[in-house]
Each structure stands twice: as C-alpha cells, then as structure tokens.
Design a protein around this motif. Structure first.
Motif: not given
Length: 200
Positions: A103-111
């Motif tokens: 789902v990386s292409a359409l998302s923002v990652a929050i750690e």
C-alpha cells in the motif's frame, strides 16, 4: 478466532483511551518538526500527486531513541511520533517511500517510536530488550496528525495497520496504537480500514 475478531477483543481489553469521551483533538494544529532537509533522501522514490493519496499507514518501530527528533531522521517513514508526542516529518508526503509494502504507492507512513506488546501480551526482543507502552502524548499526536493529513490529502479515506500489507508484520503497529489511533479515527473521523479481512 480470526485476526480481525481478536483485534476487536483486544481493543476492548486495553481500553480506548479517550475514545468513549469526546475527542481530545479539537483542531489540526499539530506540533510538527520539519527535518525533511536533513533526512536520508536516498530513501525517497519518485514524486507523486498528493491528490491521489488515499491512506495513512500506522507502524511501530520496535525500539525508540528518546525524544530527540534528529535521532530519527533516517527512519524510513514520512512521519515519526516520539514518546513525548513530538511529530518529526522526515519526508514530504509527495514522495513515495517503500515503507508499507503493497500500500506504499497510495499512502503516507507514520511510525510510532517504541517496542509495543502484541495481541498475546508479549514483546518482540529480536531488536531490543526494552518493553515500551505507548504514551497518551503519542495517541494525541497520532490523532492530530491524521486530522492534519486529511487537510493535506483531499482523498484520505483510510487508516491502515502495516500488518495488513505485510505477512511479516503481525504486531505492527500493535493493538494499543491501533485501538487508540486507528480505531479512534474510524469512530471520530469516519475513516475506513478496508473492512474485516482486508489485506494486501
């Protein structure tokens, strides 16, 4: 018991901190430390149209380095939420990051910084011996960040757990982050998680 039902049971067990009462986040004015100029730019892929982004993906690091944002500048995520609630932005959201598998292409990652327990009440000791519990400040900042992203990403409609997009991510972000940020966003922001059994 399937994983979706187990997660719902665990959410009831850990308690939705601030979920039953009125939302604690009143606005989208988050305290975000911009460190996009000092982060590892080699992690960035191509630019993409922010108007096409539809999801925020919640992660846990499995460790933390305290509350100095600069110690997280090379974490492969758009945002990092520190134990004291500080939000560090490592990369502009218009850049693709290979952080969330399918789902990386359409998302923002929050750690979220920390090594958090699993649905079985166990901690992963493969990368650290520490056992952490998410802080209320992290919950509040995670919620605020989702409000902020809804303003930045006009098509934001989903909040997802990293575990939904990677078979090796069974405790990512962990039930406490999911219940108090993910499930909170489903209830108060009207976001979706793909429904029971959704995965990539």
């Amino acid at each position: 018991m399937n994983k979706t039902l187990r997660m719902l049971v665990v959410c009831g067990a850990v308690g939705f901190v601030g979920l039953v009462a009125a939302p604690r986040v009143a606005s989208a004015s988050c305290k975000i430390v911009d460190q996009t100029t000092i982060s590892d730019k080699s992690l960035r892929g191509k630019k993409r149209d922010v108007a096409t982004l539809t999801a925020a993906v919640l992660h846990q690091m499995g460790f933390h380095r305290g509350n100095d944002a600069k110690k997280y500048k090379n974490v492969k995520a758009h945002f990092v939420v520190l134990p004291d609630g500080t939000i560090a932005q490592n990369h502009p959201i218009e850049y693709y990051l290979p952080a969330s598998n399918g789902v990386s292409a359409l998302s923002v990652a929050i750690e979220f910084a920390g090594n958090f327990k699993s649905v079985r009440n166990k901690w992963d000791h493969s990368s650290t011996s520490a056992e952490h519990v998410p802080t209320q400040a992290q919950y509040d900042s995670g919620r605020c960040l989702l409000y902020y992203l809804r303003i930045q990403m006009p098509k934001l409609g989903h909040v997802l757990a990293h575990r939904q997009s990677g078979s090796q991510r069974q405790n990512d972000p962990g039930p406490e982050i999911w219940c108090n940020v993910g499930e909170w966003a489903l209830k108060y922001m009207g976001l979706e998680d793909g429904g029971p059994g959704f995965k990539v």
